[in-house]
Design a protein around this motif. Structure first.
Motif, mmCIF file in Angstrom:
data_model
loop_
_atom_site.group_PDB
_atom_site.id
_atom_site.type_symbol
_atom_site.label_atom_id
_atom_site.label_comp_id
_atom_site.label_asym_id
_atom_site.label_seq_id
_atom_site.Cartn_x
_atom_site.Cartn_y
_atom_site.Cartn_z
ATOM 1 N N UNK A 154 -1.879 -19.937 -1.723
ATOM 2 C CA UNK A 154 -2.430 -18.738 -0.893
ATOM 3 C C UNK A 154 -1.846 -17.669 -1.484
ATOM 4 N N UNK A 155 -2.742 -17.067 -2.257
ATOM 5 C CA UNK A 155 -2.412 -15.887 -3.100
ATOM 6 C C UNK A 155 -2.725 -14.599 -2.449
ATOM 7 N N UNK A 156 -1.433 -13.716 -2.461
ATOM 8 C CA UNK A 156 -1.686 -12.628 -1.852
ATOM 9 C C UNK A 156 -2.095 -11.417 -2.755
ATOM 10 N N UNK A 157 -2.306 -11.624 -4.118
ATOM 11 C CA UNK A 157 -2.770 -10.655 -5.010
ATOM 12 C C UNK A 157 -3.839 -9.536 -4.725
ATOM 13 N N UNK A 158 -4.709 -9.932 -3.800
ATOM 14 C CA UNK A 158 -5.728 -8.968 -3.258
ATOM 15 C C UNK A 158 -5.087 -7.884 -2.185
ATOM 16 N N UNK A 159 -4.025 -8.470 -1.606
ATOM 17 C CA UNK A 159 -3.318 -7.508 -0.611
ATOM 18 C C UNK A 159 -2.241 -6.676 -1.109
ATOM 19 N N UNK A 160 -2.975 -5.641 -2.101
ATOM 20 C CA UNK A 160 -2.051 -4.987 -3.097
ATOM 21 C C UNK A 160 -2.305 -3.323 -3.127
ATOM 22 N N UNK A 161 -2.282 -2.835 -1.746
ATOM 23 C CA UNK A 161 -2.122 -1.322 -1.505
ATOM 24 C C UNK A 161 -0.863 -1.016 -0.898
ATOM 25 N N UNK A 162 -0.414 0.283 -1.345
ATOM 26 C CA UNK A 162 0.575 1.039 -0.768
ATOM 27 C C UNK A 162 0.082 1.732 0.462
ATOM 28 N N UNK A 163 0.214 1.353 1.580
ATOM 29 C CA UNK A 163 -0.501 1.568 2.587
ATOM 30 C C UNK A 163 -0.191 3.387 2.979
ATOM 31 N N UNK A 164 1.251 3.734 3.045
ATOM 32 C CA UNK A 164 1.837 5.090 3.363
ATOM 33 C C UNK A 164 3.218 5.193 2.889
ATOM 34 N N UNK A 165 3.268 6.496 2.396
ATOM 35 C CA UNK A 165 4.706 6.765 1.895
ATOM 36 C C UNK A 165 5.014 7.872 3.004
ATOM 37 N N UNK A 166 5.971 7.719 3.726
ATOM 38 C CA UNK A 166 6.447 8.476 4.895
ATOM 39 C C UNK A 166 7.895 9.295 4.367
ATOM 40 N N UNK A 167 7.427 10.620 3.947
ATOM 41 C CA UNK A 167 8.462 11.233 3.270
ATOM 42 C C UNK A 167 9.386 11.839 4.465
ATOM 43 N N UNK A 168 9.092 11.663 5.729
ATOM 44 C CA UNK A 168 9.965 12.088 6.766
ATOM 45 C C UNK A 168 10.978 11.289 7.202
ATOM 46 N N UNK A 169 10.234 10.163 7.290
ATOM 47 C CA UNK A 169 11.048 8.944 7.574
ATOM 48 C C UNK A 169 11.780 8.210 6.519
ATOM 49 N N UNK A 170 11.302 8.592 5.287
ATOM 50 C CA UNK A 170 12.002 8.067 4.229
ATOM 51 C C UNK A 170 11.521 6.299 3.963
ATOM 52 N N UNK A 171 10.215 6.151 4.530
ATOM 53 C CA UNK A 171 9.629 4.722 4.531
ATOM 54 C C UNK A 171 8.581 4.533 3.659
ATOM 55 N N UNK A 172 8.452 3.392 3.240
ATOM 56 C CA UNK A 172 7.021 3.181 2.406
ATOM 57 C C UNK A 172 6.603 1.911 3.177
ATOM 58 N N UNK A 173 5.198 1.898 3.405
ATOM 59 C CA UNK A 173 4.633 0.689 3.956
ATOM 60 C C UNK A 173 3.736 0.324 3.206
ATOM 61 N N UNK A 174 3.738 -1.254 2.980
ATOM 62 C CA UNK A 174 2.982 -1.720 1.609
ATOM 63 C C UNK A 174 2.372 -3.041 2.064
#
Lengths: 466, 466
Positions: free
Chosen positions: B92-112
């Motif tokens: 089960x390859x996850x290679x296509x799920x390759x987006x950085x979804x959000x960089x949240x500068x206020x909460x200092x979090x990245x969702x990917x």
């Protein structure tokens, strides 16, 4: 359901820990019947004060084979009822296992027994130029073992993380009595599943920690503290966001609502500074470079003033600093004294920090709607709010509304992408609300993990799961 | 034991991911039959390249009900065979799920998504003045999902910790197909047992991560790198201890044995600086204050020279820095090319860092005793050594001695209070050695936890447990 501690069992327990360390007198048992949640009290049938992992192992073996419940206990400073022996049975106190065993300056590790008072550990490592960051408010009375059981946080979490971020090794006794060694003085370890991180924060339900190995940092050499009064909640919240946007990460970024400071005034009978301000921020910066810290605190001061701060008080000596922090540290005690029955209900919700300016007024609305008196303070930098519902209303209203208020506050936090508890734990007081933050699949897994570790269900029963 | 992927099953899988994303051609399957452990190869029967958590959930539900094995895969950059489909079945390859979804500068979090290349995530957050510290050597080819599965480390761990220290939230699909949300953009969370930390480092055996929320730091503004050649291992080790004793914590504190640099010379056909030195240290400092960093690196330079350094090369521009690090980054590739069959056996032991000066010569002795060619390099600051046993001897000696050498090296490390693997994982290559670092009680608990999550045993079977 559980076996009672009858005379033969008590005699066996006495032979393990010694007569002097087995308490059965009701008066002696009383202090072990509760933690810092004033309302929750249940006496144990006996208290055993163990002195070694071997004694802990023999006690747990006996409990497993005989079927009596064991509630491990550090200093009983918890805020979720985690150390309350709700089914009676035995309280297993680790208070005698209170030695710092080794401070290893070369590996930057401290090895300690679980009953060490956290503040003592701080002082011992700091004397050697080292630093153990986690600093729960009960620092000078709580134990490292309790901190590990609860994954304790504290004001420094925003920069330095919480207890779990420092645990590299554990010796623990499993509920059936096996003594296991996990990890060690190693900062990296991927040898199988991370059972250490499963034990940390498991609230004494999966094993009894009998030795800890904690990672240390070099002690930062410089520190500055700021107290900043604001005329509104929202203004303080916006300042917090702006500080983070400026890419400054303080060590502590605390907020205190006006009513929490008024409660402290009442307790001390002494006026707090800027008592008319709606909210205060308390900010700490540290590091090794004075010029850098000065630049950062000046920038923070500017940001705060741009966002409606009434003043910026700077403390760069220990004396002034202690004065600034005194009120913050007294809040819980002050709130406990505010209500005639000294009773309150505390929620410990956590949200993404950017949601704080939205959360705080909505918590106030819950107070208005239910007619209950709600006072908030906490760790603005972590989005972690201690919401205190004070019992200064009549019994009927209190009984009718407190659960409603609690549930609404939990739902508010979860609805903002937050969680039910940031650092106090589920324990006894939040069992019914676990499902608000964690779905049924995860709860089912947690229950199975509990059974894996403790098939007889003797270790701290009644906690976490409703 | 497992069901084969017959035509009806393949057709069902194609209906989930689309014909184009179900690979069955032997040539297309080949790249998915191995990771970076060259010797271990086993082709899957098919590869499904999923595009969403929903597709992952439908695949796992099908696998559970039909009984075929599923091996999740990021970029196959692992060093323990964790992504090798030893029982065939589905990769089960996850290679296509390759987006950085959000960089949240206020909460200092990245969702990917899990398939994001770690180096790309680094670059994206750094463009916004933010910083994701974990930096495995395969940075530019490995994925965040793979890093989470393995709890990847890297050179910066000494100051900044490893992958687990940054994971605040996960979306994961459990083996039976349930999609669960764990944690979120919160830096504190004690809502029940820490299942997040159980999934991190579980090598794809407990769940498939489909979304990650990672904590970020402000990007440090200054950096200096030093390359320091020594005429002996022991001298380099003593310098490392002395740096830590001086209460300086570099970002990276790497060591490279002479033979590892000679291998790089051979690969590049270009001479490395100070090729006659027995060992090199590569040291990075960072922070926001240039004067402070300069003071620290000068102190480090003095310490090194006092302990027998041959020179101290300083890089304070990106160009010179890249040149210093080039050799370090090429070591694994160079070692793989050193041996005629491109085959080597790598151990990844970790010890308390103070034990390194003792461990390194003893590893050399194992080489002498067994007649095998052993080359070490790694993270001196973490006590984490990559021990490479090169297959440049005849087949008979290799076969007879490699397991003996491996076991002796693991025993050496464990005997010094260390662990079997610091950052590469147990996977397939270290299954037999898990028991050296973790006792039978803990292994029994780990097996039960595996069963709790994956009662049908379909997710990445054959890994971790012998």
């Amino acid at each position: 359901m559980f076996k009672k501690l009858d005379a033969p069992l008590l005699s066996k327990l006495a032979s393990i820990v010694g007569e002097d360390n087995l308490l059965t007198d009701p008066e002696a048992l009383e202090p072990y019947s509760h933690d810092e949640v004033a309302e929750l009290r249940h006496p144990p049938e006996a208290v055993a004060r163990a002195a070694s992992s071997d004694e802990v192992a023999r006690i747990l073996s006996l409990a497993q084979s005989e079927g009596f419940p064991v509630t491990p206990r550090g200093a009983g400073q918890g805020l979720s009822g985690g150390a309350v022996p709700v089914y009676g049975g035995l309280v297993l106190s680790l208070e005698r296992m209170n030695r710092v065993l080794e401070i290893d300056g070369e590996n930057l590790m401290v090895t300690a027994e679980p009953g060490v008072i956290t503040g003592n550990l701080h002082r011992e490592v700091e004397e050697q130029g080292l630093f153990y960051p986690p600093d729960p408010a009960s620092l000078d009375s709580c134990t490292i073992g309790g901190n590990i059981a609860e994954n304790a946080g504290g004001p420094r979490a925003i920069k330095y993380g919480v207890t779990k971020d420092y645990v590299c090794g554990l010796e623990a006794v499993l509920p059936a009595g096996q003594v296991v060694q996990m990890g060690g003085k190693v900062v990296k370890n991927v040898t199988g599943y991370n059972l250490i991180q499963l034990l940390v924060g498991s609230e004494g339900t999966l094993g009894v920690v009998t030795k800890v190995v904690l990672r240390l940092l070099p002690k930062p050499q410089e520190r500055v503290d700021l107290l900043v009064p604001f005329d509104s909640f929202e203004a303080a919240g916006r300042a917090v966001s702006e500080i983070i946007r400026a890419r400054i990460v303080p060590v502590a970024l605390e907020f205190m609502e006006r009513d929490s400071l008024l409660a402290v005034e009442k307790l001390r009978d002494k006026e707090v500074p800027f008592r008319e301000a709606a909210a205060h921020l308390l900010i700490t910066l540290d590091g090794n470079d004075k010029a850098r810290i000065d630049a950062d605190y000046e920038r923070i001061g500017e940001i705060c003033l741009e966002h409606g701060a009434l003043d910026v008080l700077v403390a760069d000596t220990p004396q002034v600093r202690d004065r600034l922090w005194e009120a913050r540290k007294l809040i819980i005690e002050a709130l406990q004294h505010l209500s005639p029955q000294h009773i309150m209900d505390t929620q410990d919700v956590v949200v993404p920090r950017s949601k704080l300016p939205e959360l705080l007024p909505r918590i106030k609305e819950v107070g208005k709607k239910t007619g209950l008196h709600i006072i908030s303070f906490g760790h603005a930098g972590d989005g972690n709010v201690h919401v205190n519902v004070i019992k200064d209303v009549d019994e009927e209203l209190w009984t009718a509304k407190r659960d409603q208020a609690a549930e609404e506050i939990y739902r508010l936090a979860v609805g903002m992408g937050g969680m039910v508890t940031g650092e106090h734990g589920i324990g006894l007081t939040r069992r019914e609300f676990l499902g608000l933050g964690v779905d049924a699949h995860q709860i089912a897994l947690m229950r199975r993990i509990k059974e894996d570790f403790d098939p007889a269900g003797i270790l701290n029963p009644g906690k976490i799961f409703a």
